[in-house]
Design a protein around this motif. Structure first.
Motif, PDB file in Angstrom:
ATOM      1  N   LEU A 282     -11.306  11.395  -6.635  1.00 58.93           N
ATOM      2  CA  LEU A 282     -11.035  10.293  -5.648  1.00 58.93           C
ATOM      3  C   LEU A 282     -12.213   9.764  -5.146  1.00 58.93           C
ATOM      4  CD1 LEU A 282      -8.284  11.826  -3.385  1.00 58.93           C
ATOM      5  CD2 LEU A 282      -7.809  10.417  -5.253  1.00 58.93           C
ATOM      6  N   ASP A 323       0.319   8.735  -2.147  1.00 55.89           N
ATOM      7  CA  ASP A 323       0.793   7.145  -2.370  1.00 55.89           C
ATOM      8  C   ASP A 323      -0.273   6.331  -1.316  1.00 55.89           C
ATOM      9  OD1 ASP A 323       1.876   5.010  -3.009  1.00 55.89           O
ATOM     10  OD2 ASP A 323       3.757   5.527  -2.681  1.00 55.89           O
ATOM     11  N   GLY A 326      -5.940   2.180  -3.207  1.00 51.70           N
ATOM     12  CA  GLY A 326      -7.377   2.362  -3.209  1.00 51.70           C
ATOM     13  C   GLY A 326      -8.370   1.192  -3.616  1.00 51.70           C
ATOM     14  N   ARG A 331      -2.594   0.359  -6.577  1.00 56.42           N
ATOM     15  CA  ARG A 331      -2.281   1.841  -6.029  1.00 56.42           C
ATOM     16  C   ARG A 331      -2.502   3.011  -6.476  1.00 56.42           C
ATOM     17  NH1 ARG A 331       4.355   3.041  -6.882  1.00 56.42           N
ATOM     18  NH2 ARG A 331       4.569   4.575  -5.153  1.00 56.42           N
ATOM     19  N   TYR A 332      -2.589   4.056  -5.929  1.00 56.68           N
ATOM     20  CA  TYR A 332      -2.770   5.283  -6.494  1.00 56.68           C
ATOM     21  C   TYR A 332      -1.596   6.150  -5.948  1.00 56.68           C
ATOM     22  CZ  TYR A 332      -4.761   9.972  -7.157  1.00 56.68           C
ATOM     23  OH  TYR A 332      -5.147  11.270  -7.708  1.00 56.68           O
ATOM     24  N   TYR A 333      -0.903   6.533  -7.048  1.00 54.94           N
ATOM     25  CA  TYR A 333       0.180   7.259  -6.645  1.00 54.94           C
ATOM     26  C   TYR A 333      -0.072   8.573  -7.636  1.00 54.94           C
ATOM     27  CZ  TYR A 333       4.975   9.465  -6.718  1.00 54.94           C
ATOM     28  OH  TYR A 333       5.918  10.435  -6.219  1.00 54.94           O
ATOM     29  N   ASN A 334       0.141  10.182  -7.086  1.00 57.15           N
ATOM     30  CA  ASN A 334      -0.013  11.181  -7.949  1.00 57.15           C
ATOM     31  C   ASN A 334       0.795  12.387  -7.460  1.00 57.15           C
ATOM     32  OD1 ASN A 334      -1.005  12.886 -10.056  1.00 57.15           O
ATOM     33  ND2 ASN A 334      -3.004  12.891  -9.347  1.00 57.15           N
ATOM     34  N   ASN A 426      -8.099   6.630 -11.752  1.00 57.74           N
ATOM     35  CA  ASN A 426      -7.162   5.713 -11.735  1.00 57.74           C
ATOM     36  C   ASN A 426      -7.389   4.253 -12.147  1.00 57.74           C
ATOM     37  OD1 ASN A 426      -4.346   5.131 -10.510  1.00 57.74           O
ATOM     38  ND2 ASN A 426      -5.462   4.202  -8.697  1.00 57.74           N
ATOM     39  N   GLN A 428      -6.210   1.339 -13.619  1.00 59.47           N
ATOM     40  CA  GLN A 428      -5.013   0.903 -14.024  1.00 59.47           C
ATOM     41  C   GLN A 428      -5.111  -0.617 -14.482  1.00 59.47           C
ATOM     42  OE1 GLN A 428      -1.572   1.708 -11.729  1.00 59.47           O
ATOM     43  NE2 GLN A 428      -2.661   3.379 -10.754  1.00 59.47           N
TER      44      GLN A 428
END
Length: 560
Positions: A282, A323, A326, A331-334, A426, A428
């Motif tokens: 992160l 959720d 960033g 979007r950061y979803y994990n 992340n 994307q």
């Protein structure tokens, strides 16, 4: 676009350049190209017309279907209108930019259709501009400049669902620009009738000019080309710091694990945040600039609403669900299982807090980095990201690459290793608009190649039967020719299949960011040399220039 400082201990003494090359002035639309409001043609003032062309050019782009983009554009456009125009133009839905869009589409088509001589002339003009503005003299050496042109005015797009998309990016003027050059060097001349905002001589930085753009209030820089000596030294230094972390990371991990039980809440929060920065790569997160409206966060600025705790999920105990938006509004979803002490600490941090309150309320990015600096000279949260990205690539390459594989199969292994890093970081992207079309074309090629392979097999069997009946030199040569043809077609089929797999797996992952910014290039170069893969297959010409230092240093036995 961070402010890049010179490598430690390095100070240039002479820096001379022409300053940035500014975007050309606006050219008004021809008389035959009209804007319509409520079905009626309307002549716009020059300022309003220019902004209208920005929207017209993008008329068929996906952005102009987004409400946020349309709202921001219309609000900023109205600010550029005269009072009389604002009285008439009150709704974007009544605006017709069709002729404007067609004008620029026709112009682009005409440029593509130019005769070779005209294209050559334009190329020579661009080269002349490059020679004039694209080089500087740094300590007696002529060095290439990376981005010598200021960004032209237009509409801000942003990445992801950025809340500022559609806002007007204003034209950069010399009065906005700070020039950095040698104290005894000739100061570049600003364009006629203008003056620089400031002229300074800061020998500790590697930028030549700087200005603040109006949308995100971010500072933009004219930098040296990535292939320059100073940039190479800075890159090398960055990766060497990450390599030094490898030697102390176990000790740092032991320390933050111990701090999970600290009596001091600040130490506990810092330890849990550092665990996430280490384990999930992160970003630490920085305080926003004044007026920045994008609700983006990093690890240190996470809020209660960004995490959910699950005693069990997907068959795993102690699961944390993240959720949030960033960097660049991606979007950061994990959902990730964590160690029990981390889970218990998070329960403690969340107690009696509202959704909008900070998860780590005793922690800032600055205090975290100060703590890391105490643990290792030069260590910041970002170094963990570089370290984990590079270590992940090296480990994946070892696990996935087989010496006996074809070049195409090895490249698939490389891209899969790179994708593992991109997922970790992340990185994307939205699938390209042309993805399905290009995939269908690739599938058609595969089907056609399968047909060719089947036909070649049938021809080979026929040739074998003929050879068995004759067994002469001529039939032997014919049989060998058919064998070689089949082998070649089968190799091509395998290569196409590999391309299709690679394309499908990578449609939503951006590989470039990690490859150019977080992965020590010596890992990739050493892998190429160890397994006989041409470096050109991994890095294009520009990237090889950027990593010239690594090409000189990385033998096939290099270890990060």
């Amino acid at each position: 676009w961070e402010e890049e400082r010179s490598p430690r201990g390095v100070r240039w003494t002479q820096l001379e350049h022409r300053g940035p090359c500014f975007a050309p002035p606006y050219e008004p639309l021809p008389d035959g190209v009209r804007f319509y409001y409520d079905g009626k043609p309307m002549k716009l003032s020059l300022a309003a017309e220019e902004v209208a062309t920005f929207y017209g050019k993008m008329l068929e782009h996906e952005y102009t279907t987004k409400e946020v983009f349309r709202h921001n554009f219309f609000r900023d456009w109205r600010k550029e209108m005269t009072a009389a125009e604002r009285k008439v133009i009150k709704r974007l839905s009544k605006c017709d930019f069709t002729e404007i869009h067609r004008h620029f589409a026709d112009r682009a088509a005409a440029r593509r259709a130019l005769p070779r001589e005209e294209k050559q002339r334009l190329k020579e003009e661009a080269e002349k501009l490059q020679q004039e503005f694209g080089y500087c003299i740094l300590d007696g050496h002529r060095e290439k400049i990376g981005n010598f042109k200021t960004e032209p005015p237009g509409l801000f797009r942003g990445r992801g669902d950025h809340p500022k998309m559609g806002m007007l990016k204003r034209r950069v003027l010399p009065e906005d620009v700070t020039i950095n050059c040698g104290r005894d060097s000739k100061v570049p001349e600003p364009p006629a009738g203008h003056q620089w905002k400031e002229v300074r001589s800061d020998r500790t930085v590697t930028w030549l000019a700087a200005w603040t753009e109006n949308v995100q209030n971010a500072t933009k820089y004219v930098m040296l080309n990535p292939s320059s000596k100073l940039k190479g030294e800075r890159d090398w230094e960055k990766y060497e710091v990450a390599r030094r972390l490898k030697g102390v990371v176990d000790e740092i991990r032991s320390r933050y694990r111990a701090d999970w039980k600290s009596r001091e809440m600040k130490a506990r929060q810092r330890a849990v945040a550092l665990y996430f920065i280490d384990k999930l790569a992160l970003r630490a997160g920085n305080e926003k600039e004044e007026g920045e409206s994008a609700d983006t966060v990093g690890c240190c600025s996470l809020r209660v609403e960004h995490v959910q705790l699950h005693p069990e999920a997907d068959g795993c105990p102690y699961v944390v669900e993240f959720d949030f938006l960033g960097k660049d509004s991606i979007r950061y979803y994990n959902k990730v299982p964590v160690e029990k002490p981390v889970y218990r600490n998070l329960q403690l941090f969340l107690e009696n807090k509202d959704p909008g309150e900070e998860l780590f309320d005793r922690l800032t990015t600055a205090s975290l980095n100060k703590h890391l600096q105490d643990l290792m000279d030069g260590l910041t949260a970002k170094v963990f990201r570089t370290y984990n990205a590079s270590i992940t690539l090296q480990g994946q390459l070892r696990a996935l690459t087989r010496a006996e594989d074809s070049i195409a199969a090895k490249l698939l292994s490389y891209n899969r290793a790179n994708r593992a890093v991109a997922v970790l970081c992340n990185h994307q992207r939205a699938p390209p608009k042309t993805f399905e079309k290009s995939m269908q074309a690739l599938r058609s090629k595969i089907e056609a190649k399968k047909q060719q392979v089947a036909e070649a097999k049938a021809e080979l069997e026929k040739a074998r039967a003929g050879h068995a009946s004759r067994e002469d030199g001529r039939s032997e040569a014919f049989l060998e020719k058919r064998r070689r043809r089949l082998e070649k077609l089968e190799e091509q089929l395998v290569r196409l299949g590999t391309q299709a797999t690679d394309k499908e797996e990578g449609k939503q992952v951006a590989l470039g960011t990690s490859k150019l910014n977080y992965l020590d290039p010596r890992i990739s170069i050493a892998w190429c040399r160890r397994f006989g893969v041409p470096v050109e297959k991994i890095y294009n010409k520009t990237q090889r220039e950027k990593f010239a230092w690594a090409l000189d240093m990385a033998g096939e036995d290099f270890e990060f």
